[in-house]
Scaffold this motif. Structure first.
Motif, short mmCIF file in Angstrom:
data_model
loop_
_atom_site.label_atom_id
_atom_site.label_comp_id
_atom_site.label_asym_id
_atom_site.label_seq_id
_atom_site.Cartn_x
_atom_site.Cartn_y
_atom_site.Cartn_z
N ARG A 79 0.83 -1.20 0.00
CA ARG A 79 0.00 0.00 0.00
C ARG A 79 0.86 1.26 0.00
N ALA A 80 1.90 1.28 0.85
CA ALA A 80 2.77 2.46 0.92
C ALA A 80 3.52 2.66 -0.40
N ARG A 81 4.01 1.55 -0.99
CA ARG A 81 4.73 1.68 -2.25
C ARG A 81 3.81 2.16 -3.37
N LEU A 82 2.58 1.63 -3.40
CA LEU A 82 1.63 2.09 -4.41
C LEU A 82 1.29 3.56 -4.22
N LEU A 83 1.09 3.97 -2.96
CA LEU A 83 0.78 5.37 -2.68
C LEU A 83 1.92 6.28 -3.13
N ALA A 84 3.15 5.90 -2.76
CA ALA A 84 4.30 6.72 -3.15
C ALA A 84 4.44 6.78 -4.66
N ALA A 85 4.28 5.63 -5.34
CA ALA A 85 4.43 5.61 -6.79
C ALA A 85 3.35 6.43 -7.47
N LEU A 86 2.10 6.27 -7.01
CA LEU A 86 1.01 7.02 -7.63
C LEU A 86 1.14 8.52 -7.40
N LEU A 113 -6.15 13.45 -2.40
CA LEU A 113 -5.91 12.32 -3.29
C LEU A 113 -5.13 11.22 -2.58
N SER A 114 -4.17 11.61 -1.73
CA SER A 114 -3.40 10.61 -0.98
C SER A 114 -4.32 9.77 -0.10
N LEU A 115 -5.22 10.42 0.58
CA LEU A 115 -6.16 9.69 1.45
C LEU A 115 -7.05 8.76 0.61
N LEU A 116 -7.55 9.27 -0.51
CA LEU A 116 -8.39 8.44 -1.36
C LEU A 116 -7.63 7.24 -1.90
N ILE A 117 -6.39 7.47 -2.34
CA ILE A 117 -5.58 6.36 -2.85
C ILE A 117 -5.32 5.34 -1.75
N TRP A 118 -5.01 5.83 -0.55
CA TRP A 118 -4.74 4.92 0.57
C TRP A 118 -5.97 4.04 0.86
N LEU A 119 -7.14 4.64 0.86
CA LEU A 119 -8.37 3.87 1.13
C LEU A 119 -8.70 2.92 -0.02
N ILE A 120 -8.53 3.39 -1.26
CA ILE A 120 -8.87 2.55 -2.40
C ILE A 120 -7.91 1.37 -2.51
N VAL A 121 -6.61 1.63 -2.33
CA VAL A 121 -5.63 0.54 -2.38
C VAL A 121 -5.88 -0.46 -1.25
N GLY A 122 -6.21 0.06 -0.06
CA GLY A 122 -6.52 -0.84 1.05
C GLY A 122 -7.73 -1.71 0.74
N LYS A 123 -8.74 -1.11 0.10
CA LYS A 123 -9.91 -1.89 -0.30
C LYS A 123 -9.55 -2.92 -1.34
N GLY A 124 -8.66 -2.54 -2.27
CA GLY A 124 -8.25 -3.49 -3.30
C GLY A 124 -7.43 -4.64 -2.75
#
Length: 444
Positions: free
Chosen positions: A5-12, A154-165
């Motif tokens: 999740r952290a790597r995806l967030l940082a990359a995105l 956007l960071s918060l949304l990505i964090w929640l969406i990736v966690g859901k995924g």
């Protein structure tokens, strides 16, 4: 421990930042082009509007008539090239330029100039480029600032969406962690996301192999306990016979039977250990290059005394001098050969014949054969004789029923084809065909 999740967030976020910056630069370039077109139009309109007005032949208008924030500079040149009108004499301005649009650089600034004729005179209107650049930068900034303000959202949304995924992976981990040591049934694959499905399938394959290995281990332990019960009971009986012996002759006979029983039990235990080491769940074989023909001749030499006791003609019928390079587990193949040759000698009648041959076929693969002129094995039993502890209905010699099971286990580990058929001498022929080597050994 890294987090997906952290790597995806940082990359995105890094990708979005780069794309936003590139987009802002593109917007700045487009805005500057649009501003240039607009101000070029204004330059031209301003110059054309002066053609309809009378211009006093004075060097400059009164200072109080020029607004400080007026960005345009107007100059008028007579036919002799003398400047007769100058709206901002305190500025360092471009000289007389060609008619139409032009970009000119002076020590004071960069200028965009438009010049047109007024009768025999020339009207020149100029504007500093910094004004245009400032307006273009301001337009780009208006886009960039909201984008960076929205980055935390956007960071918060990505964090929640990736966690859901990634939630299916968490569910899979919980499902595996809740299982007991004996729960080896496959994991459900219904409604599993496509990205997680390969992991679930791999785990199910592993669980199936573990289940098969544990089932085989339980069966092996049960069969071993059952088979060892008989020789142990016989040993106990022979010990009692020694204790009850009434004379030295009876004691000696009972001792001889006890020694034979100990040898049979010891051989059974040894065969069990070999079979356990060669099982499907054993470690990968230690491969080395060796000459299979030389190994076969060595095994024959080791059994020559046993063959001589029964007057059996034991020999090697392969091509003498032919080197048969094979990359395999030499120790395991020696055990295989010793079992085959030992069985052939034991079950062949006195004065019989046992042949061992290792040859290379025209296709390049190597074939190992052990043939005899003994009683053989009926075709109906040739598949069952590979089962552990199974002894054929025609078997007369004592044994544990593990020899051919060991042979099959070793053959399977080397991916060799194992066949039983009738030999040319009327007995049994055991043939092993080894697959073609992936990397043939280099010539000496």
């Amino acid at each position: 421990m890294s987090s997906i999740r952290a790597r995806l967030l940082a990359a995105l976020l890094a990708g979005m930042t780069v794309v936003t910056l590139l987009g802002t630069y593109a917007i700045y370039v487009n805005a500057r082009d649009a501003v240039d077109e607009l101000f070029d139009y204004q330059l031209r309109q301003l110059a054309l509007s002066l053609r309809d007005q009378a211009v006093h032949h004075s060097f400059a208008p009164p200072a109080e008539t020029v607004a400080e924030d007026f960005d345009f500079v107007i100059q008028v040149w007579n036919p002799d090239g003398v400047r007769v009108y100058f709206s901002q004499p305190h500025r360092t301005l471009p000289g007389l330029a060609q008619l139409g649009y032009a970009s000119i650089t002076t020590p004071d600034a960069e200028w965009r100039v438009f010049a047109t004729r007024l009768g025999e005179s020339i009207i020149q209107v100029a504007q500093p480029m910094r004004v245009r650049n400032a307006m273009a930068l301001n337009a780009a900034t208006r886009v960039l600032v909201p984008a960076f303000v929205l980055l935390p959202v956007l960071s918060l949304l990505i964090w929640l969406i990736v966690g859901k995924g990634l939630s299916p992976l968490k569910k899979l981990a919980r499902a595996v962690s809740r299982r007991g040591a004996q729960a080896l049934d496959p994991l459900p694959v219904a409604r599993v996301p496509e990205e997680v499905l390969p992991v679930v399938c791999a785990l199910n394959d592993l669980l199936a192999r573990l289940d098969a290995a544990l089932t085989a281990q339980r069966a092996f332990v049960a069969d071993a306990a059952h088979e060892l019960r008989t020789p142990i009971a016989a040993l106990q009986l022979q010990v009692q016979l020694i204790e009850r012996a009434g004379c030295e002759e009876e004691r000696a006979a009972a001792t001889t039977d006890l020694k034979a029983g100990v040898r049979r039990a010891s051989r059974a235990v040894q065969q069990l250990l070999i079979l356990a080491r060669q099982g499907s769940d054993a470690e990968s074989p230690t491969l080395q290059d060796f000459d299979l023909g030389e190994l076969a001749r060595s095994v024959i030499t080791g059994h020559s005394v046993l063959a001589a006791e029964k007057a059996i003609d034991l020999g090697y019928t392969g091509h003498e001098g032919e080197v048969l390079h094979l990359r395999a587990d030499a120790a395991a193949l020696q055990v295989l050969l010793e079992n085959l040759v030992g069985n052939a000698i034991r079950y062949t009648q006195r004065g019989g014949r046992v042949d061992v041959a290792a040859t290379r076929r025209p296709a390049g693969n190597i074939v190992l054969e052990v043939s005899d002129n003994g009683p053989g094995i009926p075709p109906a039993e040739r598949e069952r004789v590979f089962d552990r502890f199974y002894r054929g209905t025609t078997a007369e010699e004592p044994g544990s029923g593990l020899g051919l099971a060991i042979v099959r286990a070793i053959a399977e580990r080397h991916r060799a084809k194992l066949e039983l058929d009738d030999s040319e001498m009327g007995g049994l022929r055991v043939r092993l065909t080894f697959p073609m080597p992936e990397h043939p050994p280099a010539s000496p």
